[in-house]
Design a protein around this motif. Structure first.
Motif, PDB file in Angstrom:
ATOM      1  N   LYS A   1       0.791  -0.880  -0.076  1.00 19.47           N
ATOM      2  CA  LYS A   1      -0.105   0.108   0.413  1.00 19.47           C
ATOM      3  C   LYS A   1       0.981   1.098  -0.036  1.00 19.47           C
ATOM      4  CE  LYS A   1      -4.357  -1.573   2.721  1.00 19.47           C
ATOM      5  NZ  LYS A   1      -4.900  -1.131   3.141  1.00 19.47           N
ATOM      6  N   ILE A   2       0.696   2.049  -1.050  1.00 20.92           N
ATOM      7  CA  ILE A   2       2.055   3.336  -1.217  1.00 20.92           C
ATOM      8  C   ILE A   2       0.290   4.170  -1.183  1.00 20.92           C
ATOM      9  CG2 ILE A   2       2.808   4.868  -2.162  1.00 20.92           C
ATOM     10  CD1 ILE A   2       3.929   2.250  -3.830  1.00 20.92           C
ATOM     11  N   GLY A   3       0.672   5.294  -0.002  1.00 16.36           N
ATOM     12  CA  GLY A   3      -0.086   6.765   0.158  1.00 16.36           C
ATOM     13  C   GLY A   3       0.459   7.419  -0.641  1.00 16.36           C
ATOM     14  N   ASN A   4      -0.367   8.323  -1.394  1.00 18.84           N
ATOM     15  CA  ASN A   4      -0.186  10.084  -1.720  1.00 18.84           C
ATOM     16  C   ASN A   4      -1.084  10.965  -1.566  1.00 18.84           C
ATOM     17  OD1 ASN A   4      -1.110  11.047  -4.668  1.00 18.84           O
ATOM     18  ND2 ASN A   4       1.246  10.966  -4.511  1.00 18.84           N
ATOM     19  N   ILE A   5      -0.150  12.330  -1.839  1.00 22.55           N
ATOM     20  CA  ILE A   5      -1.521  13.459  -1.400  1.00 22.55           C
ATOM     21  C   ILE A   5      -1.177  14.752  -2.503  1.00 22.55           C
ATOM     22  CG2 ILE A   5      -2.060  15.491   0.199  1.00 22.55           C
ATOM     23  CD1 ILE A   5      -0.912  13.354   2.593  1.00 22.55           C
ATOM     24  N   MET A   6      -1.932  15.255  -2.937  1.00 25.76           N
ATOM     25  CA  MET A   6      -2.296  16.040  -4.380  1.00 25.76           C
ATOM     26  C   MET A   6      -2.712  17.315  -4.763  1.00 25.76           C
ATOM     27  SD  MET A   6       0.039  15.229  -6.663  1.00 25.76           S
ATOM     28  CE  MET A   6       1.905  14.324  -6.947  1.00 25.76           C
ATOM     29  N   PRO A   7      -2.539  17.837  -5.541  1.00 21.63           N
ATOM     30  CA  PRO A   7      -3.302  19.003  -5.413  1.00 21.63           C
ATOM     31  C   PRO A   7      -4.365  18.544  -6.596  1.00 21.63           C
ATOM     32  CG  PRO A   7      -1.986  19.567  -5.690  1.00 21.63           C
ATOM     33  CD  PRO A   7      -1.203  18.685  -5.309  1.00 21.63           C
ATOM     34  N   TYR A   8      -6.026  17.517  -6.246  1.00 24.27           N
ATOM     35  CA  TYR A   8      -6.161  17.414  -7.514  1.00 24.27           C
ATOM     36  C   TYR A   8      -7.044  19.337  -7.692  1.00 24.27           C
ATOM     37  CZ  TYR A   8      -4.435  12.935  -7.626  1.00 24.27           C
ATOM     38  OH  TYR A   8      -3.393  11.736  -7.288  1.00 24.27           O
ATOM     39  N   SER A   9      -7.572  19.589  -6.611  1.00 25.84           N
ATOM     40  CA  SER A   9      -8.176  20.863  -6.661  1.00 25.84           C
ATOM     41  C   SER A   9      -7.408  21.998  -5.965  1.00 25.84           C
ATOM     42  CB  SER A   9      -9.853  20.741  -5.672  1.00 25.84           C
ATOM     43  OG  SER A   9      -9.064  20.762  -4.669  1.00 25.84           O
ATOM     44  N   GLY A  10      -7.969  23.401  -6.145  1.00 28.38           N
ATOM     45  CA  GLY A  10      -7.192  25.241  -5.583  1.00 28.38           C
ATOM     46  C   GLY A  10      -5.940  24.796  -6.145  1.00 28.38           C
ATOM     47  N   PRO A  11      -5.411  26.330  -5.939  1.00 25.97           N
ATOM     48  CA  PRO A  11      -4.159  27.235  -6.662  1.00 25.97           C
ATOM     49  C   PRO A  11      -3.259  26.403  -7.144  1.00 25.97           C
ATOM     50  CG  PRO A  11      -4.174  27.138  -4.555  1.00 25.97           C
ATOM     51  CD  PRO A  11      -5.307  26.611  -4.337  1.00 25.97           C
ATOM     52  N   ALA A  12      -2.847  25.012  -7.186  1.00 27.00           N
ATOM     53  CA  ALA A  12      -1.904  24.291  -7.689  1.00 27.00           C
ATOM     54  C   ALA A  12      -2.343  23.326  -8.080  1.00 27.00           C
ATOM     55  CB  ALA A  12      -1.054  24.017  -6.655  1.00 27.00           C
ATOM     56  N   SER A  13      -3.805  23.059  -8.609  1.00 28.21           N
ATOM     57  CA  SER A  13      -4.432  22.214  -9.978  1.00 28.21           C
ATOM     58  C   SER A  13      -3.626  21.382 -10.205  1.00 28.21           C
ATOM     59  CB  SER A  13      -5.679  21.870  -9.457  1.00 28.21           C
ATOM     60  OG  SER A  13      -6.215  23.202 -10.348  1.00 28.21           O
ATOM     61  N   ALA A  14      -2.877  22.391 -11.459  1.00 28.10           N
ATOM     62  CA  ALA A  14      -1.921  21.990 -12.906  1.00 28.10           C
ATOM     63  C   ALA A  14      -1.177  21.081 -11.989  1.00 28.10           C
ATOM     64  CB  ALA A  14      -1.671  23.540 -13.405  1.00 28.10           C
ATOM     65  N   TYR A  15      -0.799  21.024 -11.229  1.00 31.40           N
ATOM     66  CA  TYR A  15       0.528  19.450 -10.406  1.00 31.40           C
ATOM     67  C   TYR A  15      -0.431  18.318 -10.041  1.00 31.40           C
ATOM     68  CZ  TYR A  15       3.704  23.641  -9.684  1.00 31.40           C
ATOM     69  OH  TYR A  15       4.240  25.004  -9.356  1.00 31.40           O
ATOM     70  N   GLY A  16      -1.624  18.113 -10.641  1.00 32.52           N
ATOM     71  CA  GLY A  16      -2.400  17.350  -9.660  1.00 32.52           C
ATOM     72  C   GLY A  16      -2.383  15.818 -11.081  1.00 32.52           C
ATOM     73  N   ILE A  17      -1.784  16.476 -11.670  1.00 28.66           N
ATOM     74  CA  ILE A  17      -2.304  15.538 -13.023  1.00 28.66           C
ATOM     75  C   ILE A  17      -0.370  13.953 -12.732  1.00 28.66           C
ATOM     76  CG2 ILE A  17      -0.148  16.748 -14.390  1.00 28.66           C
ATOM     77  CD1 ILE A  17      -2.430  14.203 -15.716  1.00 28.66           C
ATOM     78  N   ALA A  18       0.633  14.846 -12.302  1.00 34.05           N
ATOM     79  CA  ALA A  18       1.290  14.111 -11.311  1.00 34.05           C
ATOM     80  C   ALA A  18       1.371  12.874 -10.864  1.00 34.05           C
ATOM     81  CB  ALA A  18       2.509  14.347 -10.449  1.00 34.05           C
ATOM     82  N   GLY A  19       0.061  12.658  -9.817  1.00 35.98           N
ATOM     83  CA  GLY A  19      -0.325  11.845  -9.096  1.00 35.98           C
ATOM     84  C   GLY A  19      -1.316  11.205 -10.761  1.00 35.98           C
ATOM     85  N   ILE A  20      -1.627  11.775 -10.827  1.00 40.67           N
ATOM     86  CA  ILE A  20      -2.967  10.731 -12.418  1.00 40.67           C
ATOM     87  C   ILE A  20      -1.780   9.694 -12.943  1.00 40.67           C
ATOM     88  CG2 ILE A  20      -4.027  10.565 -14.335  1.00 40.67           C
ATOM     89  CD1 ILE A  20      -5.866  13.262 -13.341  1.00 40.67           C
ATOM     90  N   ILE A  21      -0.412  10.728 -12.989  1.00 39.34           N
ATOM     91  CA  ILE A  21      -0.086   9.367 -13.711  1.00 39.34           C
ATOM     92  C   ILE A  21       1.195   8.775 -12.930  1.00 39.34           C
ATOM     93  CG2 ILE A  21       2.594   9.413 -14.337  1.00 39.34           C
ATOM     94  CD1 ILE A  21       0.820  10.487 -16.720  1.00 39.34           C
ATOM     95  N   GLU A  22       1.819   8.793 -12.018  1.00 42.74           N
ATOM     96  CA  GLU A  22       1.729   7.789 -10.936  1.00 42.74           C
ATOM     97  C   GLU A  22       1.019   6.447 -10.337  1.00 42.74           C
ATOM     98  OE1 GLU A  22       4.466  10.840  -8.326  1.00 42.74           O
ATOM     99  OE2 GLU A  22       2.411  10.733  -7.496  1.00 42.74           O
ATOM    100  N   ALA A  23      -0.918   6.849 -11.020  1.00 43.65           N
ATOM    101  CA  ALA A  23      -1.531   5.645 -10.585  1.00 43.65           C
ATOM    102  C   ALA A  23      -0.963   5.439 -11.713  1.00 43.65           C
ATOM    103  CB  ALA A  23      -2.812   6.899 -10.321  1.00 43.65           C
TER     104      ALA A  23
END
Length: 407
Positions: free
Chosen positions: A39-61
């Protein structure tokens, strides 16, 4: 002689059982690991002022899905649990507690953002849960003495500042520099590295610096003030929304400085094109990974694997988004550490293996950039290469520059 056969067989059986028992004993697990799962946990800004970075979490998944389809890691499938914190530190604390106490993950991998990681760092270190390959460049995310359960991934922002200083001292030693920086560790660390790198020339070369809050609706007034300083060199240490505004305002004012954009917002798709491709021409930055949209990498074996991955597991992702390249490289590094850990999937051993990387080069790293760590070096990447935006892509130039910081 035959009388001894039963004893021989018995001894062989005993040795066989002992070896089997030893092999079984070598399997060690902490919460989040078992014979079948990691089990690997992760925290990403999928919303909010830095949501442009959220794609990184999608790619990791997506990357971990590919690994699972290939049979997992040493026969174990990855369960990737990623939560949104909206780039809000208090929300990040809530999500970290959920990952550790409810989901019982083995590690919290690549949580994104300086404010969020700072907020969860003490908690994870008290709990002795790896805060591994932090997606932020604040220097203290590699402070192995104070935070032995936290390790950086990308180059520390102080290194970035030092590298810009080296470049300017060599190419424009009479520069009058103005800096716009986010008022957190992102901005402050780049500014510190810049000053340290300029050394005794800092007071003469650095003519103005203004900070802004990430919650400010616009940074226009700051840019106006910095132009008025008479600077001929402008360094923008900003997150994507403010980076776009900065590029546009500089153009609107008719200001023509040597423009350096901090690598945290050097994305073509989420910064330069939204700001305006024409007005972004000539902007400089520095990076450690390949541009996914640059045809010079079409025959590169590592990037061919990256392109094949995107085609199958993330067909809607944009090659020219640095966060897409980032997510792939970070996930590949995490997989390498878990492979090295073998059947000893304790949190302590995961950290030990993370601190034992030797010249590891993910598919997406620039030639000459390699990841190295040790028990006293928790900064895997400390090298960047300068690049210039020309046409519709970044063009690399000059050598790979080291920006090692004092530990």
């Amino acid at each position: 002689m035959p009388a001894f056969r039963p004893r021989t067989i018995s001894l062989a059986a005993a040795l066989s059982l002992a070896c089997a028992g030893h092999a079984l004993a070598q399997k060690q697990y902490d919460p989040g690991a078992s014979d079948n799962e990691i089990k690997i946990g992760n925290i990403m800004p999928y919303s909010g002022p830095a949501s442009a970075y959220g794609i990184a979490g999608i790619i990791e998944a997506a990357y971990f899905r590919m690994i699972n389809d290939q049979g997992g890691i040493n026969g174990r499938k990855i369960s990737f649990i990623s939560y949104d914190d909206a780039y809000n530190p208090s929300k990040a604390v809530e999500q970290a507690r959920k990952l550790v106490e409810s989901d019982e993950v083995l590690v919290v991998f690549n949580p994104l953002g300086t404010p969020s990681n700072a907020a969860i760092q003490k908690y994870l270190n008290i709990k002795k849960v790896p805060q591994l390959f932090v997606a932020a460049g604040a220097t203290y995310f590699g402070n192995h003495k104070a935070f032995p359960w936290t390790m950086a991934w990308q180059p520390p922002y102080e290194s970035e500042g030092r590298i810009y200083a080296k470049y300017l001292l060599n190419e424009k030693p009479d520069a009058k520099i103005a800096v716009l920086y986010q008022n957190d560790d992102l901005g402050k660390d780049v500014l510190k590295g810049l000053k340290d790198g300029l050394g005794d020339k800092a007071s003469a070369m650095l003519v103005a610096a203004e900070s802004y809050e990430v919650t400010e609706p616009t940074i226009d007034s700051h840019v106006i003030n910095l132009k008025a300083s008479g600077a001929d060199t402008f360094i923008s240490v900003t997150t994507p929304k403010s980076a776009v505004q900065s590029i546009r305002k500089v153009a609107e004012l008719g200001w023509k400085p040597l423009y350096i954009q901090g690598y945290a917002s050097a994305s073509i798709s989420s910064v330069l094109k939204p700001a305006g491709q024409e007005i972004s021409q000539g902007i400089l930055s520095a990076y450690y990974a390949k541009d996914g949209s640059d045809p010079q990498w079409d025959n590169d074996p590592g990037m061919q694997r990256f392109y094949a991955f995107l085609a199958k597991y993330a067909p809607d992702a944009r090659r020219n988004d640095i966060s897409v390249v980032y997510g792939y490289g970070a996930a590949q590094t995490m997989v390498q550490v878990l492979k090295q850990a073998g059947d000893d999937l304790t949190r302590a051993n995961v950290m030990k293996q993370a601190a034992s990387l030797k010249d590891f080069a993910p598919d997406t790293m620039l030639p000459g950039v390699k990841l190295n760590t040790s028990a006293t070096d928790f900064y895997p990447i400390e090298q960047l290469q300068m690049m210039r935006f020309k046409g519709d892509k970044w063009e690399l130039f000059g050598p790979v520059i080291s920006g090692e910081i004092n530990r």
